[in-house]
Design an enzyme around this catalytic site. Sequence first.
Site, PDB file in Angstrom:
ATOM      1  N   ASP A  71      42.205  41.177  40.264  1.00  0.00           N
ATOM      2  CA  ASP A  71      42.461  39.753  40.936  1.00  0.00           C
ATOM      3  C   ASP A  71      40.602  39.288  39.861  1.00  0.00           C
ATOM      4  OD1 ASP A  71      43.572  38.489  42.825  1.00  0.00           O
ATOM      5  OD2 ASP A  71      41.334  39.035  43.745  1.00  0.00           O
ATOM      6  N   GLY A  98      39.216  48.048  38.158  1.00  0.00           N
ATOM      7  CA  GLY A  98      39.865  49.599  37.840  1.00  0.00           C
ATOM      8  C   GLY A  98      40.470  50.337  37.518  1.00  0.00           C
ATOM      9  N   ASP A 122      49.288  44.196  43.317  1.00  0.00           N
ATOM     10  CA  ASP A 122      48.917  43.398  44.286  1.00  0.00           C
ATOM     11  C   ASP A 122      48.460  41.643  43.778  1.00  0.00           C
ATOM     12  OD1 ASP A 122      46.524  43.479  42.956  1.00  0.00           O
ATOM     13  OD2 ASP A 122      45.242  44.107  45.025  1.00  0.00           O
ATOM     14  N   ARG A 172      32.564  47.954  36.763  1.00  0.00           N
ATOM     15  CA  ARG A 172      32.553  46.472  37.362  1.00  0.00           C
ATOM     16  C   ARG A 172      31.607  45.820  36.679  1.00  0.00           C
ATOM     17  NH1 ARG A 172      36.898  47.263  39.986  1.00  0.00           N
ATOM     18  NH2 ARG A 172      37.341  49.189  41.956  1.00  0.00           N
ATOM     19  N   THR A 205      46.847  46.861  37.981  1.00  0.00           N
ATOM     20  CA  THR A 205      45.905  47.991  38.339  1.00  0.00           C
ATOM     21  C   THR A 205      46.704  48.206  39.507  1.00  0.00           C
ATOM     22  OG1 THR A 205      45.952  47.238  40.938  1.00  0.00           O
ATOM     23  CG2 THR A 205      46.206  45.104  40.191  1.00  0.00           C
ATOM     24  N   ASP A 207      47.420  48.404  42.153  1.00  0.00           N
ATOM     25  CA  ASP A 207      47.315  48.707  43.559  1.00  0.00           C
ATOM     26  C   ASP A 207      49.181  47.245  43.545  1.00  0.00           C
ATOM     27  OD1 ASP A 207      45.708  49.330  44.702  1.00  0.00           O
ATOM     28  OD2 ASP A 207      44.456  47.728  43.966  1.00  0.00           O
ATOM     29  N   ARG A 209      44.158  48.830  47.710  1.00  0.00           N
ATOM     30  CA  ARG A 209      42.941  47.525  48.496  1.00  0.00           C
ATOM     31  C   ARG A 209      43.827  47.193  50.155  1.00  0.00           C
ATOM     32  NH1 ARG A 209      37.995  46.345  46.086  1.00  0.00           N
ATOM     33  NH2 ARG A 209      39.023  47.195  43.093  1.00  0.00           N
TER      34      ARG A 209
HETATM   35  O1  F6P Z   1      42.006  48.518  43.100  1.00  0.00           O
HETATM   36  C1  F6P Z   1      42.165  49.642  42.326  1.00  0.00           C
HETATM   37  C2  F6P Z   1      41.658  50.766  43.261  1.00  0.00           C
HETATM   38  O2  F6P Z   1      42.230  51.785  43.331  1.00  0.00           O
HETATM   39  C3  F6P Z   1      41.798  50.613  44.364  1.00  0.00           C
HETATM   40  O3  F6P Z   1      43.177  51.042  45.053  1.00  0.00           O
HETATM   41  C4  F6P Z   1      41.011  51.244  45.810  1.00  0.00           C
HETATM   42  O4  F6P Z   1      40.624  49.740  46.614  1.00  0.00           O
HETATM   43  C5  F6P Z   1      39.596  50.978  44.814  1.00  0.00           C
HETATM   44  O5  F6P Z   1      39.770  50.541  43.432  1.00  0.00           O
HETATM   45  C6  F6P Z   1      38.344  51.879  45.002  1.00  0.00           C
HETATM   46  O6  F6P Z   1      37.635  51.952  43.386  1.00  0.00           O
HETATM   47  P1  F6P Z   1      36.524  52.317  43.079  1.00  0.00           P
HETATM   48  O7  F6P Z   1      36.997  52.797  42.588  1.00  0.00           O
HETATM   49  O8  F6P Z   1      35.670  51.280  42.020  1.00  0.00           O
HETATM   50  O9  F6P Z   1      36.417  53.372  44.252  1.00  0.00           O
END
Ligand code: F6P
Length: 319
Positions: A103, A11, A129, A72, A125, A127, A171
Amino acid sequence: MKKIAVLTSGGDSPGMNAAVRAVVRKAIYHDVEVYGIFQGYYGLVHNNIRKLELGDVGDKIQRGGTFLQSARCPEFKEPEVRQKGIENLKALGIEGLVVIGGDGSYRGAQRLNEEGIKTIGIPGTIDNDINGTDFTIGFDTALNTIIESIDKIRDTASSHERTFIIEVMGRDAGDLALWSGLAGGAETVLIPEVKKDIKEIADKIQQGIERGKKHSIIVVAEGVMSGHECGEELKKYINVDTRISVLGHMQRGGSPTGLDRVLASRLGGFAVELLMKDETGLAVGIQKNELTKTTFDDIFVGEHQIDRKMYELSDELSI
Ligand code: F6P
């Protein structure tokens, strides 16, 4: 080391561009060539790689997202897919790689390191985390975006005497919810790291109403449940006018804050310093305002922890 590459993965987060800029400029300053890998690991495998010059990172420090783009790439878990990426790097004579991401991106970096590519990770990120660092790039910007939203929602909550449930990202981590709840003066913060009974929350809202409170703000981390589920649960115990706001991907966008730009610049510069010393298999971070390095193996030991004291404080201040 004469040639390195940089990619952003997973992300996106505000400040990734500032980190890439720092990697590129620090490397060029020290006569090291830098290649940009576009679209993360997907671009590595599909050879979407080109040399970056100083001008490529001009006018980028203030921009959200990542100009290198991100993707991804679940197939990167397969050894034969990674091998293609390694061959692409070797064909260009690239000896070191900087991976900016979270991660999942670090897992790919760890594998590449084991397979002979000198690799350094930078935590990018929203997050917050990642073990081994107090802050990740993008967290502060996302936090400020959420606070701005809470402030605006509070206006309506107050005008209409409503209870608002605000679902925030993160997340499996509660940092965004905890910090924004504390900074936004929320009555309740729900995070995955601490179990909370919905009935208790309903009782607290009821007591607040009896004391003359006009509105309530509940911040719920997506890792606990959705805002809508939270609303349904709450309805079982209390009859208040409730609205749900899911902040969604707006939390990932926008121009990075000063803190994120500085963090990204420091970590980007440090990553290049480590590669120039032939260090590898490390994730850079910041702890107590000092730049730190942690092996990928150590990064994956144990769960990311929230600041328990801060959680208790947020509870104490939201009576
Ligand atoms: O890891 C960053 C994040 O924005 C999380 O907070 C969220 O759960 C996820 O990515 C959403 O992913 P995507 O943009 O692939 O839907």
